[in-house]
Design an enzyme around this catalytic site. Sequence first.
Site, PDB file in Angstrom:
ATOM      1  N   LYS A   1      68.399   5.388   6.359  1.00 34.39           N
ATOM      2  CA  LYS A   1      70.217   5.837   6.090  1.00 34.39           C
ATOM      3  C   LYS A   1      70.839   6.359   6.144  1.00 34.39           C
ATOM      4  O   LYS A   1      72.696   6.530   6.055  1.00 34.39           O
ATOM      5  CB  LYS A   1      69.475   6.427   4.305  1.00 34.39           C
TER       6      LYS A   1
ATOM      7  N   LYS B   1      64.812   5.606  14.774  1.00 33.79           N
ATOM      8  CA  LYS B   1      64.699   4.620  13.895  1.00 33.79           C
ATOM      9  C   LYS B   1      65.310   4.674  12.833  1.00 33.79           C
ATOM     10  O   LYS B   1      66.998   5.014  12.984  1.00 33.79           O
ATOM     11  CB  LYS B   1      63.324   5.501  13.038  1.00 33.79           C
TER      12      LYS B   1
ATOM     13  N   LYS C   1      64.429  16.788  10.015  1.00 33.74           N
ATOM     14  CA  LYS C   1      65.972  16.895   8.541  1.00 33.74           C
ATOM     15  C   LYS C   1      66.219  18.284   8.288  1.00 33.74           C
ATOM     16  O   LYS C   1      67.573  18.563   9.031  1.00 33.74           O
ATOM     17  CB  LYS C   1      65.106  16.434   6.755  1.00 33.74           C
TER      18      LYS C   1
HETATM   19  P1  AMP Z   1      61.779   6.436   2.374  1.00 35.76           P
HETATM   20  O1  AMP Z   1      63.733   5.581   2.539  1.00 35.76           O
HETATM   21  O2  AMP Z   1      61.932   7.547   3.500  1.00 35.76           O
HETATM   22  O3  AMP Z   1      61.653   6.674   1.436  1.00 35.76           O
HETATM   23  O4  AMP Z   1      61.331   5.258   2.979  1.00 35.76           O
HETATM   24  C1  AMP Z   1      60.460   4.722   2.256  1.00 35.76           C
HETATM   25  C2  AMP Z   1      59.184   3.014   2.792  1.00 35.76           C
HETATM   26  O5  AMP Z   1      60.059   2.706   4.621  1.00 35.76           O
HETATM   27  C3  AMP Z   1      57.951   3.987   4.108  1.00 35.76           C
HETATM   28  O6  AMP Z   1      56.719   4.244   3.851  1.00 35.76           O
HETATM   29  C4  AMP Z   1      58.985   4.580   4.866  1.00 35.76           C
HETATM   30  O7  AMP Z   1      57.667   4.846   5.705  1.00 35.76           O
HETATM   31  C5  AMP Z   1      59.181   3.075   5.320  1.00 35.76           C
HETATM   32  N1  AMP Z   1      60.168   2.628   6.597  1.00 35.76           N
HETATM   33  C6  AMP Z   1      61.735   4.113   6.613  1.00 35.76           C
HETATM   34  N2  AMP Z   1      62.453   3.379   7.540  1.00 35.76           N
HETATM   35  C7  AMP Z   1      61.230   2.798   8.356  1.00 35.76           C
HETATM   36  C8  AMP Z   1      62.096   2.076   9.680  1.00 35.76           C
HETATM   37  N3  AMP Z   1      62.627   2.232  10.587  1.00 35.76           N
HETATM   38  N4  AMP Z   1      60.366   0.825  10.057  1.00 35.76           N
HETATM   39  C9  AMP Z   1      59.384   0.919   9.515  1.00 35.76           C
HETATM   40  N5  AMP Z   1      59.557   1.678   8.471  1.00 35.76           N
HETATM   41  C10 AMP Z   1      60.214   2.094   7.535  1.00 35.76           C
END
Ligand code: AMP
Length: 342
Positions: A197, A194, A111
């Site tokens: 967003k 991956k 990041k």
């Molecule tokens: P965040 O949006 O970064 O707060 O992520 C929220 C949850 O979604 C966390 O448990 C992440 O590990 C999961 N997550 C985010 N992106 C992915 C992805 N591409 N594949 C699987 N899990 C994801």
Amino acid sequence: MNRIFSGVQPTGDLHLGNYLGAIRNFVGLQADFECIYCVVDMHAITVWQDPKQLAPHTREVAAAFLASGIDPANSIIFNQSQVTAHAELAWVFNCVARMGWLNRMTQFKEKAGNHRENASVGLYVYPNLMAADILAYKATHVPVGEDQKQHLELTRDIAIKFNNDFETDFFPVVEPLIFGEATRVMSLRDGSKKMSKSDPSEYSRINLTDGADDIAGKIRKAKTDPEELPGPDALAEDGIHVDDEAAKARPEAFNLLSIYAALSGQSIAVTLDQFAGAQFSAFKGQLADLSVEKLGPIGAEMQRLMADPGHVDGILHDGAERAAAIAEPVIRDVHEIVGFLR
Ligand code: AMP
Ligand code: TRP
């Protein structure tokens, strides 16, 4: 007693990775555990957030929780900044965690990129706040996607060091729960990245609020390779997982197949059997139909909930009160253990 805690950042555009890697798993755990699910707005501001968008984005995550089947009468749903325990415990953990530990965190490196000097201090100590989120409730199990594994190891290290330093067994050593057929959903445009967003291409991800046409269109345009779909011979020796070499050779194909497996609720082995030797065009048609069938109702319910902010805010306030009631005694005990005058 076992307690579940997990968090999702309100940074806008929740996507299929968030759903399959995390939110969907939250739902199933409610039957067996006391569950606390948090919209982590304090984590979100470690990178710039438009103040006008933060509240709507917070409601969007809460709406996704509710639309996916989290029941606010049983589980606790709230946003982090409404419970002061998170910030209070994070400070203590800033003094427990070591610089060397944080320097190893790959998410910070990703990041912050080449502009480390310019990254916020909050982004650097983000994992300490995450440990505080979990341990303020003495949670024992944390369902997350694969990308959060390293942060949870740090949470364990913090709990162990705190317990050692203060000669106590106060904090539990948490277990990550990383399960399902899609713990790491990849970009639809590039199987080596991956789904995220922050990807500038809308075609790289399926958002939970996408309509049927968008979902189908994104799947139609998803990157593939010229071969037919692989079959069960791509499985590793355990017969359960895809062989690492096979997966590396055709990342886009295996990403789409794991999405199909996860959405259909069947194993990757059964899915490989089903589509062995098929053309991508036929498979994509079925994947699009399945995605619309499973995600369409969730997106529609999210839209309905987001149109009623008062209702969502009420659920978050109620959740925050219940969360604070659990965390406050923990913080009081921490103050005593650390030796603060009371
Ligand atoms: P965040 O949006 O970064 O707060 O992520 C929220 C949850 O979604 C966390 O448990 C992440 O590990 C999961 N997550 C985010 N992106 C992915 C992805 N591409 N594949 C699987 N899990 C994801
Ligand atoms: N760091 C997590 C992510 O980016 C979000 C998060 C914050 C979290 N606090 C947490 C996840 C506590 C699980 C438990 O996805």
